[in-house]
Motif scaffolding. Structure first.
Motif, PDB file in Angstrom:
ATOM      1  N   LEU A 134       5.654  63.557  15.075  1.00 20.81           N
ATOM      2  CA  LEU A 134       4.454  63.714  16.080  1.00 20.81           C
ATOM      3  C   LEU A 134       3.560  62.694  16.079  1.00 20.81           C
ATOM      4  O   LEU A 134       3.048  62.297  17.091  1.00 20.81           O
ATOM      5  N   ARG A 135       3.275  62.197  14.904  1.00 19.20           N
ATOM      6  CA  ARG A 135       2.442  61.146  14.802  1.00 19.20           C
ATOM      7  C   ARG A 135       2.700  59.849  15.363  1.00 19.20           C
ATOM      8  O   ARG A 135       2.026  59.339  16.207  1.00 19.20           O
ATOM      9  N   ALA A 136       3.897  59.598  15.274  1.00 22.74           N
ATOM     10  CA  ALA A 136       4.525  58.311  16.209  1.00 22.74           C
ATOM     11  C   ALA A 136       4.518  58.481  17.664  1.00 22.74           C
ATOM     12  O   ALA A 136       4.141  57.865  18.421  1.00 22.74           O
ATOM     13  N   PHE A 137       4.771  59.754  18.076  1.00 20.56           N
ATOM     14  CA  PHE A 137       4.806  60.130  19.426  1.00 20.56           C
ATOM     15  C   PHE A 137       3.251  60.051  19.735  1.00 20.56           C
ATOM     16  O   PHE A 137       3.102  59.281  21.162  1.00 20.56           O
ATOM     17  N   ALA A 138       2.379  60.627  19.372  1.00 15.17           N
ATOM     18  CA  ALA A 138       0.943  60.356  19.455  1.00 15.17           C
ATOM     19  C   ALA A 138       0.478  58.786  19.580  1.00 15.17           C
ATOM     20  O   ALA A 138      -0.399  58.514  20.566  1.00 15.17           O
ATOM     21  N   PHE A 139       0.696  58.180  18.701  1.00 17.85           N
ATOM     22  CA  PHE A 139       0.411  56.762  18.581  1.00 17.85           C
ATOM     23  C   PHE A 139       1.072  55.953  19.645  1.00 17.85           C
ATOM     24  O   PHE A 139      -0.275  55.285  20.446  1.00 17.85           O
ATOM     25  N   PHE A 140       2.317  56.040  19.906  1.00 20.41           N
ATOM     26  CA  PHE A 140       2.637  55.150  21.361  1.00 20.41           C
ATOM     27  C   PHE A 140       2.064  55.871  22.438  1.00 20.41           C
ATOM     28  O   PHE A 140       1.911  55.121  23.416  1.00 20.41           O
ATOM     29  N   GLY A 141       1.957  57.067  22.560  1.00 25.96           N
ATOM     30  CA  GLY A 141       1.112  57.726  23.661  1.00 25.96           C
ATOM     31  C   GLY A 141       0.078  57.160  23.820  1.00 25.96           C
ATOM     32  O   GLY A 141      -0.688  56.882  25.014  1.00 25.96           O
ATOM     33  N   ALA A 142      -0.938  57.199  23.014  1.00 21.58           N
ATOM     34  CA  ALA A 142      -2.346  56.282  22.972  1.00 21.58           C
ATOM     35  C   ALA A 142      -2.095  55.008  23.317  1.00 21.58           C
ATOM     36  O   ALA A 142      -3.111  54.863  24.256  1.00 21.58           O
ATOM     37  N   LEU A 143      -1.419  54.255  22.806  1.00 24.75           N
ATOM     38  CA  LEU A 143      -1.397  53.012  23.243  1.00 24.75           C
ATOM     39  C   LEU A 143      -0.790  52.750  24.981  1.00 24.75           C
ATOM     40  O   LEU A 143      -1.375  52.151  25.442  1.00 24.75           O
ATOM     41  N   GLY A 144      -0.107  53.905  25.177  1.00 25.99           N
ATOM     42  CA  GLY A 144       0.406  54.104  26.715  1.00 25.99           C
ATOM     43  C   GLY A 144      -0.756  54.111  27.513  1.00 25.99           C
ATOM     44  O   GLY A 144      -0.892  53.485  28.585  1.00 25.99           O
ATOM     45  N   TRP A 145      -1.676  55.192  27.208  1.00 24.99           N
ATOM     46  CA  TRP A 145      -2.882  55.218  27.877  1.00 24.99           C
ATOM     47  C   TRP A 145      -3.995  54.205  27.799  1.00 24.99           C
ATOM     48  O   TRP A 145      -4.235  53.683  28.906  1.00 24.99           O
ATOM     49  N   LEU A 146      -3.873  53.280  26.775  1.00 23.55           N
ATOM     50  CA  LEU A 146      -4.604  52.120  26.766  1.00 23.55           C
ATOM     51  C   LEU A 146      -4.062  50.970  27.745  1.00 23.55           C
ATOM     52  O   LEU A 146      -5.003  50.413  28.362  1.00 23.55           O
ATOM     53  N   ILE A 147      -2.839  50.955  27.784  1.00 26.91           N
ATOM     54  CA  ILE A 147      -2.369  49.959  28.568  1.00 26.91           C
ATOM     55  C   ILE A 147      -2.628  50.377  30.269  1.00 26.91           C
ATOM     56  O   ILE A 147      -3.007  49.684  30.853  1.00 26.91           O
ATOM     57  N   MET A 148      -2.552  51.779  30.455  1.00 27.51           N
ATOM     58  CA  MET A 148      -2.821  52.212  31.689  1.00 27.51           C
ATOM     59  C   MET A 148      -4.311  51.985  31.979  1.00 27.51           C
ATOM     60  O   MET A 148      -4.661  51.338  33.228  1.00 27.51           O
ATOM     61  N   ALA A 149      -5.241  52.039  31.187  1.00 25.43           N
ATOM     62  CA  ALA A 149      -6.765  51.660  31.200  1.00 25.43           C
ATOM     63  C   ALA A 149      -7.013  50.238  31.620  1.00 25.43           C
ATOM     64  O   ALA A 149      -7.544  50.014  32.613  1.00 25.43           O
ATOM     65  N   ALA A 150      -6.093  49.312  30.938  1.00 25.39           N
ATOM     66  CA  ALA A 150      -6.235  47.957  31.232  1.00 25.39           C
ATOM     67  C   ALA A 150      -5.608  47.682  32.548  1.00 25.39           C
ATOM     68  O   ALA A 150      -6.451  47.013  33.170  1.00 25.39           O
ATOM     69  N   ASN A 151      -4.585  48.110  32.979  1.00 24.91           N
ATOM     70  CA  ASN A 151      -4.233  48.053  34.194  1.00 24.91           C
ATOM     71  C   ASN A 151      -5.042  48.566  35.244  1.00 24.91           C
ATOM     72  O   ASN A 151      -5.286  47.873  36.294  1.00 24.91           O
ATOM     73  N   VAL A 152      -5.672  49.551  35.193  1.00 26.08           N
ATOM     74  CA  VAL A 152      -6.530  50.265  36.229  1.00 26.08           C
ATOM     75  C   VAL A 152      -7.839  49.418  36.448  1.00 26.08           C
ATOM     76  O   VAL A 152      -8.152  49.088  37.282  1.00 26.08           O
ATOM     77  N   THR A 153      -8.296  48.970  34.979  1.00 23.05           N
ATOM     78  CA  THR A 153      -9.558  47.835  35.034  1.00 23.05           C
ATOM     79  C   THR A 153      -9.176  46.741  35.780  1.00 23.05           C
ATOM     80  O   THR A 153      -9.997  45.976  36.445  1.00 23.05           O
ATOM     81  N   ILE A 154      -7.885  45.833  35.315  1.00 20.82           N
ATOM     82  CA  ILE A 154      -7.631  44.804  35.890  1.00 20.82           C
ATOM     83  C   ILE A 154      -7.267  44.785  37.616  1.00 20.82           C
ATOM     84  O   ILE A 154      -8.198  44.004  38.260  1.00 20.82           O
ATOM     85  N   SER A 155      -6.684  45.588  38.146  1.00 24.02           N
ATOM     86  CA  SER A 155      -6.661  45.577  39.494  1.00 24.02           C
ATOM     87  C   SER A 155      -7.798  46.546  40.288  1.00 24.02           C
ATOM     88  O   SER A 155      -7.798  46.026  41.406  1.00 24.02           O
ATOM     89  N   LYS A 156      -8.349  47.075  39.480  1.00 25.85           N
ATOM     90  CA  LYS A 156      -9.789  47.918  40.169  1.00 25.85           C
ATOM     91  C   LYS A 156      -9.214  48.750  41.359  1.00 25.85           C
ATOM     92  O   LYS A 156      -9.777  49.034  42.214  1.00 25.85           O
ATOM     93  N   THR A 157      -7.994  49.223  41.058  1.00 26.73           N
ATOM     94  CA  THR A 157      -7.241  50.064  42.078  1.00 26.73           C
ATOM     95  C   THR A 157      -7.084  51.476  41.545  1.00 26.73           C
ATOM     96  O   THR A 157      -6.297  51.432  40.214  1.00 26.73           O
ATOM     97  N   PRO A 158      -7.476  52.585  42.038  1.00 28.34           N
ATOM     98  CA  PRO A 158      -7.210  54.000  41.117  1.00 28.34           C
ATOM     99  C   PRO A 158      -5.647  53.967  41.465  1.00 28.34           C
ATOM    100  O   PRO A 158      -5.021  53.969  42.584  1.00 28.34           O
ATOM    101  N   MET A 159      -4.931  54.738  40.429  1.00 30.40           N
ATOM    102  CA  MET A 159      -3.618  54.981  40.755  1.00 30.40           C
ATOM    103  C   MET A 159      -3.192  56.481  40.918  1.00 30.40           C
ATOM    104  O   MET A 159      -2.136  56.771  41.505  1.00 30.40           O
ATOM    105  N   TRP A 160      -4.207  57.329  40.750  1.00 31.49           N
ATOM    106  CA  TRP A 160      -4.000  58.688  40.920  1.00 31.49           C
ATOM    107  C   TRP A 160      -4.404  59.290  42.210  1.00 31.49           C
ATOM    108  O   TRP A 160      -3.987  60.366  42.969  1.00 31.49           O
TER     109      TRP A 160
END
Length: 126
Positions: A99-125
């Motif tokens: 669970l710790r590893a799953f949550a860790f990599f999930g957190a990094l995934g959300w961070l990558i998505m935040a970076a993607n949204v910030t760079i593109s300034k385009t909402p994805m949802w």
């Protein structure tokens, strides 16, 4: 002012993520270094500075979350909140290493998505 605020924000993001990764590795290895005073104080100070630099960016750019023109910022904020929640789960709540590893990599995934949204300034949802 924008240049300084942007680079301060990017610096604190890098520092915050680096500390999170180091803390995760220490937690997995069950290292006593994780109990060192440095890891009890510095990550909180860095994350506080990160929040302040984010607020500076809002003030300098004029973007506002929860508005039509700031939909991308609302999504970034949502991603950051998910990153924080999974980070807390990773470091404090996870009952086992899977669970710790799953949550860790999930957190990094959300961070990558935040970076993607910030760079593109385009909402994805929305």
């Amino acid at each position: 002012m924008y240049f300084a605020a942007k680079h301060a924000h990017l610096f604190f993001i890098l520092l915050s993520v680096t500390l999170f990764v180091i803390q995760y590795v220490l937690k997995v290895r069950k290292s006593p270094l994780l109990e060192h005073r440095f890891f009890k104080i510095v990550p909180h100070a860095v994350n506080g500075a990160l929040i302040v630099s984010g607020l500076m960016m809002l003030a300098v750019t004029g973007y506002m979350p929860f508005t039509e023109g700031g939909a991308w910022l609302t999504e970034k904020l949502t991603c950051v909140l998910a990153y924080i929640a999974l980070g807390v789960f990773t470091m404090k709540i996870a009952a086992n290493e899977g669970l710790r590893a799953f949550a860790f990599f999930g957190a990094l995934g959300w961070l990558i998505m935040a970076a993607n949204v910030t760079i593109s300034k385009t909402p994805m949802w929305f």
